[in-house]
Write a protein that holds these residues in place. Structure first.
Motif, PDB file in Angstrom:
ATOM      1  N   GLN A 182      -4.667   0.775  -9.104  1.00 33.74           N
ATOM      2  CA  GLN A 182      -5.918   1.475  -8.807  1.00 33.74           C
ATOM      3  C   GLN A 182      -5.669   2.969  -8.645  1.00 33.74           C
ATOM      4  N   SER A 183      -6.723   3.744  -8.815  1.00 25.16           N
ATOM      5  CA  SER A 183      -6.637   5.191  -8.614  1.00 25.16           C
ATOM      6  C   SER A 183      -6.528   5.493  -7.119  1.00 25.16           C
ATOM      7  N   PRO A 184      -5.885   6.605  -6.763  1.00 33.62           N
ATOM      8  CA  PRO A 184      -5.811   6.989  -5.352  1.00 33.62           C
ATOM      9  C   PRO A 184      -7.207   7.190  -4.774  1.00 33.62           C
ATOM     10  N   GLN A 185      -7.378   6.730  -3.545  1.00 31.50           N
ATOM     11  CA  GLN A 185      -8.642   6.877  -2.837  1.00 31.50           C
ATOM     12  C   GLN A 185      -8.407   7.663  -1.551  1.00 31.50           C
ATOM     13  N   PRO A 186      -9.323   8.574  -1.204  1.00 34.69           N
ATOM     14  CA  PRO A 186      -9.158   9.283   0.069  1.00 34.69           C
ATOM     15  C   PRO A 186      -9.156   8.285   1.226  1.00 34.69           C
ATOM     16  N   LEU A 187      -8.337   8.555   2.207  1.00 34.72           N
ATOM     17  CA  LEU A 187      -8.229   7.716   3.394  1.00 34.72           C
ATOM     18  C   LEU A 187      -8.330   8.622   4.604  1.00 34.72           C
ATOM     19  N   GLU A 188      -9.158   8.246   5.545  1.00 32.96           N
ATOM     20  CA  GLU A 188      -9.273   9.053   6.760  1.00 32.96           C
ATOM     21  C   GLU A 188      -7.987   8.948   7.558  1.00 32.96           C
ATOM     22  N   GLU A 189      -7.596  10.063   8.129  1.00 35.92           N
ATOM     23  CA  GLU A 189      -6.379  10.109   8.930  1.00 35.92           C
ATOM     24  C   GLU A 189      -6.422   9.062  10.046  1.00 35.92           C
ATOM     25  N   TYR A 221       4.249  14.458   0.168  1.00 33.12           N
ATOM     26  CA  TYR A 221       4.825  13.236   0.724  1.00 33.12           C
ATOM     27  C   TYR A 221       4.121  12.032   0.117  1.00 33.12           C
ATOM     28  N   THR A 222       4.913  11.097  -0.380  1.00 30.11           N
ATOM     29  CA  THR A 222       4.386   9.840  -0.902  1.00 30.11           C
ATOM     30  C   THR A 222       5.337   8.737  -0.471  1.00 30.11           C
ATOM     31  N   CYS A 223       4.783   7.636  -0.014  1.00 30.43           N
ATOM     32  CA  CYS A 223       5.642   6.514   0.362  1.00 30.43           C
ATOM     33  C   CYS A 223       4.860   5.211   0.304  1.00 30.43           C
ATOM     34  N   ALA A 224       5.612   4.127   0.244  1.00 31.89           N
ATOM     35  CA  ALA A 224       5.035   2.790   0.365  1.00 31.89           C
ATOM     36  C   ALA A 224       5.166   2.374   1.827  1.00 31.89           C
ATOM     37  N   LEU A 225       4.103   1.852   2.370  1.00 35.65           N
ATOM     38  CA  LEU A 225       4.151   1.334   3.739  1.00 35.65           C
ATOM     39  C   LEU A 225       4.531  -0.134   3.706  1.00 35.65           C
ATOM     40  N   TYR A 226       4.983  -0.618   4.825  1.00 34.33           N
ATOM     41  CA  TYR A 226       5.266  -2.046   5.035  1.00 34.33           C
ATOM     42  C   TYR A 226       6.439  -2.557   4.218  1.00 34.33           C
ATOM     43  N   GLY A 227       7.367  -1.679   3.864  1.00 36.28           N
ATOM     44  CA  GLY A 227       8.576  -2.089   3.166  1.00 36.28           C
ATOM     45  C   GLY A 227       9.755  -2.139   4.130  1.00 36.28           C
ATOM     46  N   ASN A 228      10.942  -2.242   3.586  1.00 35.00           N
ATOM     47  CA  ASN A 228      12.155  -2.298   4.410  1.00 35.00           C
ATOM     48  C   ASN A 228      12.360  -1.042   5.247  1.00 35.00           C
ATOM     49  N   ASP A 229      11.803   0.078   4.805  1.00 33.46           N
ATOM     50  CA  ASP A 229      11.965   1.337   5.527  1.00 33.46           C
ATOM     51  C   ASP A 229      10.713   1.724   6.319  1.00 33.46           C
ATOM     52  N   LEU A 232      -5.221  17.767   7.053  1.00 35.44           N
ATOM     53  CA  LEU A 232      -4.348  16.975   6.193  1.00 35.44           C
ATOM     54  C   LEU A 232      -5.194  16.131   5.251  1.00 35.44           C
ATOM     55  N   GLN A 233      -4.783  16.037   3.990  1.00 38.25           N
ATOM     56  CA  GLN A 233      -5.433  15.170   3.005  1.00 38.25           C
ATOM     57  C   GLN A 233      -4.576  13.913   2.880  1.00 38.25           C
ATOM     58  N   VAL A 234      -5.195  12.740   3.042  1.00 40.96           N
ATOM     59  CA  VAL A 234      -4.483  11.469   2.931  1.00 40.96           C
ATOM     60  C   VAL A 234      -5.125  10.655   1.818  1.00 40.96           C
ATOM     61  N   TRP A 235      -4.280  10.088   0.955  1.00 42.09           N
ATOM     62  CA  TRP A 235      -4.756   9.179  -0.081  1.00 42.09           C
ATOM     63  C   TRP A 235      -4.083   7.832   0.105  1.00 42.09           C
ATOM     64  N   GLU A 236      -4.817   6.792  -0.234  1.00 43.58           N
ATOM     65  CA  GLU A 236      -4.290   5.437  -0.253  1.00 43.58           C
ATOM     66  C   GLU A 236      -4.250   4.985  -1.703  1.00 43.58           C
ATOM     67  N   MET A 237      -3.148   4.339  -2.090  1.00 44.35           N
ATOM     68  CA  MET A 237      -3.018   3.874  -3.467  1.00 44.35           C
ATOM     69  C   MET A 237      -2.627   2.399  -3.458  1.00 44.35           C
ATOM     70  N   GLU A 238      -3.458   1.585  -4.051  1.00 38.42           N
ATOM     71  CA  GLU A 238      -3.152   0.171  -4.233  1.00 38.42           C
ATOM     72  C   GLU A 238      -2.672  -0.007  -5.662  1.00 38.42           C
ATOM     73  N   ALA A 239      -1.853  -0.996  -5.898  1.00 38.15           N
ATOM     74  CA  ALA A 239      -1.301  -1.240  -7.228  1.00 38.15           C
ATOM     75  C   ALA A 239      -2.407  -1.345  -8.272  1.00 38.15           C
ATOM     76  N   MET A 260       0.849  -1.177   0.000  1.00 42.77           N
ATOM     77  CA  MET A 260       0.000   0.000   0.000  1.00 42.77           C
ATOM     78  C   MET A 260       0.896   1.242   0.000  1.00 42.77           C
ATOM     79  N   LYS A 261       0.534   2.208  -0.825  1.00 38.99           N
ATOM     80  CA  LYS A 261       1.208   3.499  -0.839  1.00 38.99           C
ATOM     81  C   LYS A 261       0.251   4.531  -0.271  1.00 38.99           C
ATOM     82  N   ILE A 262       0.816   5.557   0.323  1.00 44.69           N
ATOM     83  CA  ILE A 262       0.011   6.681   0.781  1.00 44.69           C
ATOM     84  C   ILE A 262       0.625   7.967   0.262  1.00 44.69           C
ATOM     85  N   ALA A 263      -0.210   8.986   0.175  1.00 46.37           N
ATOM     86  CA  ALA A 263       0.233  10.321  -0.216  1.00 46.37           C
ATOM     87  C   ALA A 263      -0.402  11.320   0.740  1.00 46.37           C
TER      88      ALA A 263
END
Length: 105
Positions: free
Chosen positions: A83-90, A44-52, A74-81, A1-4
């Motif tokens: 798929q289009s970014p989807q809003p995610l509640e903080e 800010y954009t990153c992938a969660l659950y990786g080595n970092d 703050l605006q948070v988006w979740e991005m799955e491989a 999962m990526k977030i922005a």
């Protein structure tokens, strides 16, 4: 999962700009420009659950805390491989980080 992350509303809050500059090692002009764009200015954009993950968890928590301290939404988006970014509640983002606490080192 990526977030922005982006500021929900356009802002020129100097303490927020300075914080993101220092915390993320981004140029001041870049941070200022992204925040001025509001929700279309992803800073800010990153992938969660990786080595970092531990570093990303810390960065995200610091960003969320600073935005709360500055009363800046703050605006948070979740991005799955694939798929289009989807809003995610903080709160959902923080719950996901809490659930993964201790699973990464």
């Amino acid at each position: 999962m990526k977030i922005a992350l982006a500021s929900l509303l356009p802002t020129t809050d100097l303490p927020l700009v300075a914080f993101l500059h220092r915390r993320l090692a981004l140029p001041l002009a870049h941070v200022r420009g992204q925040l001025a764009q509001g929700s279309s200015g992803t800073f800010y954009t990153c992938a969660l659950y990786g080595n970092d993950h531990v570093q990303r968890d810390s960065e995200i928590r610091d960003i969320v805390r600073m935005f709360a301290e500055r009363n800046a939404p703050l605006q948070v988006w979740e991005m799955e491989a694939g798929q289009s970014p989807q809003p995610l509640e903080e709160a959902h983002l923080m719950n996901a980080l809490d659930a993964a606490a201790g699973a990464y080192q």
